[in-house]
Scaffold this motif. Structure first.
Motif, PDB file in Angstrom:
ATOM      1  N   LYS A  48       0.847  -1.192   0.000  1.00 42.42           N
ATOM      2  CA  LYS A  48       0.000   0.000   0.000  1.00 42.42           C
ATOM      3  C   LYS A  48       0.886   1.248   0.000  1.00 42.42           C
ATOM      4  CE  LYS A  48      -3.810  -2.165   2.538  1.00 42.42           C
ATOM      5  NZ  LYS A  48      -4.667  -2.088   3.749  1.00 42.42           N
ATOM      6  N   CYS A  49       0.367   2.316  -0.597  1.00 37.08           N
ATOM      7  CA  CYS A  49       1.167   3.529  -0.702  1.00 37.08           C
ATOM      8  C   CYS A  49       1.469   4.128   0.674  1.00 37.08           C
ATOM      9  CB  CYS A  49       0.450   4.564  -1.580  1.00 37.08           C
ATOM     10  SG  CYS A  49       0.328   4.079  -3.321  1.00 37.08           S
ATOM     11  N   GLU A  50       0.530   3.998   1.629  1.00 38.13           N
ATOM     12  CA  GLU A  50       0.783   4.561   2.956  1.00 38.13           C
ATOM     13  C   GLU A  50       1.835   3.781   3.736  1.00 38.13           C
ATOM     14  OE1 GLU A  50      -3.298   2.415   3.187  1.00 38.13           O
ATOM     15  OE2 GLU A  50      -2.217   3.736   1.806  1.00 38.13           O
ATOM     16  N   ASP A  51       2.224   2.590   3.219  1.00 35.99           N
ATOM     17  CA  ASP A  51       3.259   1.797   3.878  1.00 35.99           C
ATOM     18  C   ASP A  51       4.648   2.053   3.292  1.00 35.99           C
ATOM     19  OD1 ASP A  51       1.326   0.652   5.490  1.00 35.99           O
ATOM     20  OD2 ASP A  51       0.994  -1.047   4.148  1.00 35.99           O
ATOM     21  N   LYS A  53       8.284   3.695   2.641  1.00 39.79           N
ATOM     22  CA  LYS A  53       9.277   4.184   3.585  1.00 39.79           C
ATOM     23  C   LYS A  53       9.587   5.656   3.322  1.00 39.79           C
ATOM     24  CE  LYS A  53      11.457  -0.371   4.047  1.00 39.79           C
ATOM     25  NZ  LYS A  53      12.719  -1.146   3.900  1.00 39.79           N
ATOM     26  N   VAL A  54      10.164   6.298   4.335  1.00 35.29           N
ATOM     27  CA  VAL A  54      10.548   7.696   4.189  1.00 35.29           C
ATOM     28  C   VAL A  54      11.579   7.814   3.070  1.00 35.29           C
ATOM     29  CG1 VAL A  54      11.622   9.666   5.335  1.00 35.29           C
ATOM     30  CG2 VAL A  54      10.086   8.165   6.615  1.00 35.29           C
ATOM     31  N   GLY A  55      11.360   8.765   2.171  1.00 38.23           N
ATOM     32  CA  GLY A  55      12.217   8.922   1.014  1.00 38.23           C
ATOM     33  C   GLY A  55      11.591   8.380  -0.256  1.00 38.23           C
ATOM     34  N   GLN A  56      10.551   7.548  -0.107  1.00 39.84           N
ATOM     35  CA  GLN A  56       9.850   7.014  -1.272  1.00 39.84           C
ATOM     36  C   GLN A  56       8.622   7.837  -1.628  1.00 39.84           C
ATOM     37  OE1 GLN A  56       9.219   2.869  -0.015  1.00 39.84           O
ATOM     38  NE2 GLN A  56      10.876   2.251  -1.395  1.00 39.84           N
ATOM     39  N   TYR A  57       8.351   8.881  -0.868  1.00 42.60           N
ATOM     40  CA  TYR A  57       7.221   9.758  -1.156  1.00 42.60           C
ATOM     41  C   TYR A  57       7.513  11.140  -0.587  1.00 42.60           C
ATOM     42  CZ  TYR A  57       5.920   9.047   3.732  1.00 42.60           C
ATOM     43  OH  TYR A  57       5.928   9.012   5.106  1.00 42.60           O
ATOM     44  N   PHE A  84       2.738  12.235  -2.530  1.00 46.41           N
ATOM     45  CA  PHE A  84       3.035  11.787  -3.883  1.00 46.41           C
ATOM     46  C   PHE A  84       4.182  10.776  -3.843  1.00 46.41           C
ATOM     47  CE2 PHE A  84       1.272  15.996  -3.949  1.00 46.41           C
ATOM     48  CZ  PHE A  84       0.397  16.014  -5.024  1.00 46.41           C
ATOM     49  N   PRO A  85       3.926   9.523  -4.221  1.00 57.21           N
ATOM     50  CA  PRO A  85       5.031   8.553  -4.318  1.00 57.21           C
ATOM     51  C   PRO A  85       6.053   8.980  -5.361  1.00 57.21           C
ATOM     52  CG  PRO A  85       2.907   7.429  -4.248  1.00 57.21           C
ATOM     53  CD  PRO A  85       2.617   8.892  -4.426  1.00 57.21           C
ATOM     54  N   ALA A  86       7.295   8.559  -5.151  1.00 52.96           N
ATOM     55  CA  ALA A  86       8.373   8.918  -6.061  1.00 52.96           C
ATOM     56  C   ALA A  86       8.164   8.271  -7.421  1.00 52.96           C
ATOM     57  CB  ALA A  86       9.715   8.488  -5.461  1.00 52.96           C
ATOM     58  N   PRO A  87       8.783   8.805  -8.478  1.00 54.61           N
ATOM     59  CA  PRO A  87       8.658   8.199  -9.808  1.00 54.61           C
ATOM     60  C   PRO A  87       9.114   6.742  -9.817  1.00 54.61           C
ATOM     61  CG  PRO A  87       9.594  10.389  -9.980  1.00 54.61           C
ATOM     62  CD  PRO A  87       9.553  10.064  -8.523  1.00 54.61           C
ATOM     63  N   ASN A  88       8.425   5.937 -10.649  1.00 56.33           N
ATOM     64  CA  ASN A  88       8.727   4.514 -10.833  1.00 56.33           C
ATOM     65  C   ASN A  88       8.411   3.675  -9.596  1.00 56.33           C
ATOM     66  OD1 ASN A  88       9.690   5.022 -13.478  1.00 56.33           O
ATOM     67  ND2 ASN A  88      11.726   5.523 -12.668  1.00 56.33           N
ATOM     68  N   ILE A  89       7.590   4.210  -8.710  1.00 57.81           N
ATOM     69  CA  ILE A  89       7.112   3.437  -7.555  1.00 57.81           C
ATOM     70  C   ILE A  89       5.739   2.860  -7.895  1.00 57.81           C
ATOM     71  CG2 ILE A  89       6.255   3.592  -5.179  1.00 57.81           C
ATOM     72  CD1 ILE A  89       9.211   3.618  -5.208  1.00 57.81           C
ATOM     73  N   THR A  90       5.542   1.577  -7.614  1.00 53.23           N
ATOM     74  CA  THR A  90       4.257   0.925  -7.836  1.00 53.23           C
ATOM     75  C   THR A  90       3.676   0.524  -6.491  1.00 53.23           C
ATOM     76  OG1 THR A  90       4.970   0.075  -9.989  1.00 53.23           O
ATOM     77  CG2 THR A  90       3.060  -0.982  -8.968  1.00 53.23           C
ATOM     78  N   GLY A  96      -7.303   1.588  -3.492  1.00 52.68           N
ATOM     79  CA  GLY A  96      -6.997   0.169  -3.614  1.00 52.68           C
ATOM     80  C   GLY A  96      -6.528  -0.228  -4.996  1.00 52.68           C
ATOM     81  N   ASN A  97      -6.333   0.738  -5.903  1.00 48.84           N
ATOM     82  CA  ASN A  97      -5.902   0.437  -7.261  1.00 48.84           C
ATOM     83  C   ASN A  97      -4.376   0.411  -7.330  1.00 48.84           C
ATOM     84  OD1 ASN A  97      -8.626   0.495  -8.129  1.00 48.84           O
ATOM     85  ND2 ASN A  97      -8.535   2.720  -8.374  1.00 48.84           N
ATOM     86  N   GLU A  98      -3.856  -0.610  -7.988  1.00 49.94           N
ATOM     87  CA  GLU A  98      -2.415  -0.713  -8.174  1.00 49.94           C
ATOM     88  C   GLU A  98      -1.990   0.251  -9.271  1.00 49.94           C
ATOM     89  OE1 GLU A  98       0.812  -4.084  -9.592  1.00 49.94           O
ATOM     90  OE2 GLU A  98      -0.970  -4.693  -8.466  1.00 49.94           O
ATOM     91  N   THR A  99      -1.095   1.188  -8.937  1.00 46.81           N
ATOM     92  CA  THR A  99      -0.724   2.258  -9.853  1.00 46.81           C
ATOM     93  C   THR A  99       0.786   2.385  -9.926  1.00 46.81           C
ATOM     94  OG1 THR A  99      -2.740   3.448  -9.217  1.00 46.81           O
ATOM     95  CG2 THR A  99      -1.074   4.695 -10.425  1.00 46.81           C
ATOM     96  N   HIS A 100       1.268   2.633 -11.136  1.00 43.82           N
ATOM     97  CA  HIS A 100       2.690   2.930 -11.346  1.00 43.82           C
ATOM     98  C   HIS A 100       2.823   4.444 -11.418  1.00 43.82           C
ATOM     99  CE1 HIS A 100       6.829   2.152 -12.561  1.00 43.82           C
ATOM    100  NE2 HIS A 100       6.686   3.092 -13.493  1.00 43.82           N
ATOM    101  N   PHE A 101       3.442   5.037 -10.416  1.00 43.70           N
ATOM    102  CA  PHE A 101       3.441   6.490 -10.259  1.00 43.70           C
ATOM    103  C   PHE A 101       4.594   7.131 -11.024  1.00 43.70           C
ATOM    104  CE2 PHE A 101       1.006   4.956  -6.703  1.00 43.70           C
ATOM    105  CZ  PHE A 101      -0.010   5.883  -6.587  1.00 43.70           C
ATOM    106  N   THR A 102       4.345   8.353 -11.458  1.00 40.21           N
ATOM    107  CA  THR A 102       5.361   9.151 -12.151  1.00 40.21           C
ATOM    108  C   THR A 102       5.837  10.317 -11.307  1.00 40.21           C
ATOM    109  OG1 THR A 102       3.684  10.569 -13.202  1.00 40.21           O
ATOM    110  CG2 THR A 102       4.334   8.556 -14.368  1.00 40.21           C
TER     111      THR A 102
END
Length: 208
Positions: A48-51, A53-57, A84-90, A96-102
């Protein structure tokens, strides 16, 4: 003689290889069998995106209400800011949708603490206590009419009560009577009280 022993030798080697493979899977992932099967299949469960680590968002600063100097939409002492998750983070977003973030999409909303204010300004309270404290104006303003009247009749307890009230209000020990907080600039002179409870972690003292 060698031909009669070769099938048994091959069977023993195959069993040893299978046993080694099972032990390797258990060592790599000592979790439940479902997780082991997932690793064996070559895939991992998307976090999950809320899980993250620090530095990944990265989270934006909260939007501040000019009137209250608290984050907008503060409810029950909690507000939320977009992260906002960092680029290339899934990861799985708040839907609940699996997303590949930019790096431009909101992955989750992070809760932050906020205060309950009800129109009492810290600057006004300090000014009234400094200049008109001997008349009880500070106590009247904060919602303590009995103490305000008593200070008015005794000229601020001969000045001693006015001095004590000025110190207590300046240190934000005495606040509005309704239990709310002062309106103080979000990046202003706020004081945070720290307390120790039974749940407070205490580091073991090491003596030489």
């Amino acid at each position: 003689m060698a031909a009669s022993w070769s099938p048994r030798l091959c069977t023993s080697e195959a069993l040893a290889a299978q046993l080694f493979g099972v032990l390797w899977l258990v060592t790599v992932n000592p979790g439940p069998w479902g997780a082991v099967a997932t690793v064996a299949a070559g895939g991992e469960e998307t976090p999950k995106c809320e899980d993250l680590k620090v530095g990944q968002y990265i989270c934006k600063d909260p939007k501040i209400n000019d009137a209250t100097q608290e984050p907008v939409n503060c409810t029950n002492y909690t507000a939320h800011v977009p992260c906002f998750p960092a680029p290339n983070i899934t990861c799985k977003d708040f839907s609940g949708n699996e997303t590949h973030f930019t790096g431009n999409e909101v992955g989750f909303l992070k809760p932050i603490s906020c205060r309950n204010v009800n129109g009492y300004s810290y600057k006004v309270a300090v000014a009234l206590s400094l200049f008109l404290g001997w008349l009880g104006a500070d106590r009247f303003y904060l919602g303590y009419p009995a103490l305000g009247l008593l200070k008015f009749c005794t000229v601020g307890f001969c000045g001693i009560g006015s001095l004590i009230d000025f110190i207590l209000i300046s240190m934000q020990i005495v606040g509005p009577s309704d239990g709310s907080s002062y309106i103080i600039d979000y990046y202003g002179t706020r004081l945070t009280r720290l307390s120790i409870t039974n749940e407070t972690f205490r580091k073991t003292q090491l003596y030489p």
